[in-house]
Design a protein around this motif. Sequence first.
Motif, PDB file in Angstrom:
ATOM      1  N   THR A 107      86.995  16.578  29.063  1.00 33.20           N
ATOM      2  CA  THR A 107      86.547  15.301  29.651  1.00 33.20           C
ATOM      3  C   THR A 107      85.188  14.923  29.246  1.00 33.20           C
ATOM      4  O   THR A 107      84.325  14.999  30.086  1.00 33.20           O
ATOM      5  N   GLY A 108      84.757  14.730  27.905  1.00 34.13           N
ATOM      6  CA  GLY A 108      83.578  14.903  27.653  1.00 34.13           C
ATOM      7  C   GLY A 108      83.004  13.476  27.023  1.00 34.13           C
ATOM      8  O   GLY A 108      83.810  12.507  26.624  1.00 34.13           O
ATOM      9  N   ASN A 109      81.709  13.292  26.837  1.00 32.80           N
ATOM     10  CA  ASN A 109      81.287  12.149  26.092  1.00 32.80           C
ATOM     11  C   ASN A 109      81.742  11.920  24.983  1.00 32.80           C
ATOM     12  O   ASN A 109      81.849  10.971  24.123  1.00 32.80           O
ATOM     13  N   ARG A 110      81.663  12.966  24.046  1.00 33.24           N
ATOM     14  CA  ARG A 110      82.442  12.971  22.756  1.00 33.24           C
ATOM     15  C   ARG A 110      83.543  14.189  22.858  1.00 33.24           C
ATOM     16  O   ARG A 110      83.059  15.370  23.047  1.00 33.24           O
ATOM     17  N   VAL A 111      84.453  13.786  22.173  1.00 28.78           N
ATOM     18  CA  VAL A 111      85.585  14.958  22.235  1.00 28.78           C
ATOM     19  C   VAL A 111      86.034  14.950  20.474  1.00 28.78           C
ATOM     20  O   VAL A 111      86.395  14.083  19.862  1.00 28.78           O
ATOM     21  N   LEU A 112      85.661  16.297  20.021  1.00 27.24           N
ATOM     22  CA  LEU A 112      85.863  16.669  18.640  1.00 27.24           C
ATOM     23  C   LEU A 112      87.013  17.555  18.401  1.00 27.24           C
ATOM     24  O   LEU A 112      87.376  18.091  19.462  1.00 27.24           O
ATOM     25  N   MET A 113      87.636  17.610  17.276  1.00 25.03           N
ATOM     26  CA  MET A 113      88.811  18.162  17.177  1.00 25.03           C
ATOM     27  C   MET A 113      89.174  18.733  15.760  1.00 25.03           C
ATOM     28  O   MET A 113      88.739  17.952  14.624  1.00 25.03           O
ATOM     29  N   LEU A 114      89.283  20.180  15.690  1.00 27.71           N
ATOM     30  CA  LEU A 114      89.396  20.522  14.266  1.00 27.71           C
ATOM     31  C   LEU A 114      90.575  19.998  13.710  1.00 27.71           C
ATOM     32  O   LEU A 114      91.743  19.568  14.555  1.00 27.71           O
ATOM     33  N   GLU A 115      90.641  19.889  12.301  1.00 23.54           N
ATOM     34  CA  GLU A 115      91.666  19.226  11.535  1.00 23.54           C
ATOM     35  C   GLU A 115      93.081  19.633  11.906  1.00 23.54           C
ATOM     36  O   GLU A 115      94.114  18.789  12.112  1.00 23.54           O
ATOM     37  N   LYS A 150      77.190   8.847  32.387  1.00 20.90           N
ATOM     38  CA  LYS A 150      78.296   8.971  33.241  1.00 20.90           C
ATOM     39  C   LYS A 150      79.099   7.713  33.054  1.00 20.90           C
ATOM     40  O   LYS A 150      80.452   7.674  32.765  1.00 20.90           O
ATOM     41  N   ARG A 151      78.496   6.415  32.731  1.00 19.80           N
ATOM     42  CA  ARG A 151      79.404   5.181  32.723  1.00 19.80           C
ATOM     43  C   ARG A 151      80.232   5.216  31.368  1.00 19.80           C
ATOM     44  O   ARG A 151      81.113   4.822  31.456  1.00 19.80           O
ATOM     45  N   LEU A 152      79.513   5.631  30.283  1.00 16.40           N
ATOM     46  CA  LEU A 152      80.056   5.651  29.002  1.00 16.40           C
ATOM     47  C   LEU A 152      81.443   6.675  29.205  1.00 16.40           C
ATOM     48  O   LEU A 152      82.423   6.469  28.710  1.00 16.40           O
ATOM     49  N   ARG A 153      81.209   7.604  29.627  1.00 17.28           N
ATOM     50  CA  ARG A 153      82.247   8.591  29.885  1.00 17.28           C
ATOM     51  C   ARG A 153      83.453   8.162  30.430  1.00 17.28           C
ATOM     52  O   ARG A 153      84.797   8.162  29.940  1.00 17.28           O
ATOM     53  N   ARG A 154      83.283   7.443  31.529  1.00 15.06           N
ATOM     54  CA  ARG A 154      84.191   6.988  32.439  1.00 15.06           C
ATOM     55  C   ARG A 154      84.768   6.148  31.736  1.00 15.06           C
ATOM     56  O   ARG A 154      86.197   5.710  31.724  1.00 15.06           O
ATOM     57  N   GLU A 155      84.224   5.124  31.148  1.00 11.54           N
ATOM     58  CA  GLU A 155      84.704   3.901  30.468  1.00 11.54           C
ATOM     59  C   GLU A 155      85.687   4.319  29.171  1.00 11.54           C
ATOM     60  O   GLU A 155      86.851   3.636  28.956  1.00 11.54           O
ATOM     61  N   LYS A 156      85.279   5.316  28.605  1.00 14.64           N
ATOM     62  CA  LYS A 156      85.830   6.183  27.524  1.00 14.64           C
ATOM     63  C   LYS A 156      87.202   6.588  27.988  1.00 14.64           C
ATOM     64  O   LYS A 156      88.492   6.255  27.233  1.00 14.64           O
ATOM     65  N   PHE A 157      87.282   7.240  28.930  1.00 15.33           N
ATOM     66  CA  PHE A 157      88.606   7.900  29.471  1.00 15.33           C
ATOM     67  C   PHE A 157      89.497   6.632  29.924  1.00 15.33           C
ATOM     68  O   PHE A 157      90.595   6.825  29.989  1.00 15.33           O
ATOM     69  N   LEU A 158      88.959   5.702  30.720  1.00 11.79           N
ATOM     70  CA  LEU A 158      89.634   4.661  31.348  1.00 11.79           C
ATOM     71  C   LEU A 158      90.376   3.744  30.289  1.00 11.79           C
ATOM     72  O   LEU A 158      91.261   2.921  30.635  1.00 11.79           O
ATOM     73  N   ALA A 159      89.799   3.702  29.015  1.00  8.66           N
ATOM     74  CA  ALA A 159      90.358   2.803  28.122  1.00  8.66           C
ATOM     75  C   ALA A 159      91.423   3.615  27.294  1.00  8.66           C
ATOM     76  O   ALA A 159      92.344   2.726  26.555  1.00  8.66           O
ATOM     77  N   MET A 160      91.642   4.781  27.501  1.00 12.58           N
ATOM     78  CA  MET A 160      92.726   5.514  26.829  1.00 12.58           C
ATOM     79  C   MET A 160      94.276   4.984  27.181  1.00 12.58           C
ATOM     80  O   MET A 160      94.285   4.825  28.296  1.00 12.58           O
ATOM     81  N   GLY A 161      94.894   4.727  26.301  1.00 10.30           N
ATOM     82  CA  GLY A 161      96.265   4.452  26.634  1.00 10.30           C
ATOM     83  C   GLY A 161      96.531   3.024  26.373  1.00 10.30           C
ATOM     84  O   GLY A 161      97.623   2.502  26.433  1.00 10.30           O
TER      85      GLY A 161
END
Length: 319
Positions: A210-218, A303-314
């Motif tokens: 649950t990070g500010n930036r979530v990266l993922m290998l291909e 904190k704010r950007l991280r929370r907004e990022k995950f609340l926006a999912m879906g």
Amino acid sequence: MHTYLDFEKPIAELEGKVQELKLLAAQDSGISVNDEITKLEQKAAQLLQDAYSSLTPWQKLQVARHPRRPHFVDYVERLIEDFTPLAGDRVFGEDQAIVGGLGRFRGRSVMVIGHEKGSDTQTRMKHNFGMATPEGYRKAVRLMEMADRFGLPVITLVDTAGAYPGIGGEERGQAEAIARSTDCCLGLGVPLVAVIIGEGGSGGAVALATGNRVLMLEHAVYSVISPEAGASILWRSSDKAQDMATALKITAQNLHQLGVIDRILPEPIGGAHRERAQMVKETGDAIEEELRGLEKLDGPTLKRLRREKFLAMGRVGVS
């Protein structure tokens, strides 16, 4: 000795023939097979490129589970200087499925935490195949809070089939520990960069991702449940696991489209396990780039950007 996946059998046959010809040439210098070796190597390389350019979700899952894929310890060894592991949750005990500690990443002090699956029978047993108990997540919370206290960026490397589903884990509060770890991620006043390096399974992965930036290998995967478990629930049979893998949208490409992850890290042709050092270096480059951007932000903004990022999912659909 290279481990080949099921869909790589044609490639295995060609590369096997190349090795046979090289051995034959080494035994008898009078035999000239260089042209034949070159042709076979080119054909194998083309087959490899074709195969990995159109992997199905089920095939990507096999690649993500490849035994030679770089694990947490490989990334730490190559990217983190003066790594000092920290053990114990200060409540019950130590869980080696999650490893974490202090170190220096390209000139900056960081806290690095991640799942470790192990690379052979002995280490897999030691690390419980990367499936953490509540102690592992409580240790992660302890280390993240320490990083927050001292203003250290947090790097997490996620690679787990899921949290350990045993009776002992449930008795000691597995769900509560995962929830608290996820909440701790959301409340950090320091940058948190998470990378899905292999499997990202269920809450056991989200607790560290649950990070500010979530990266993922291909060719990594990230899902709410394993395809085998999902098929067993829906169809009462794991034979439908391939269909379930497609339905779950587990690939990096699907998840980037959905807004669940922020960035896909390209893998070498043939997967990260074929060019381990290259993959680790390129992952380090991406983490460094993300940290440079995040370090400019203050704690409340992070904190704010991280929370907004995950609340926006879906809220984003797949066409």
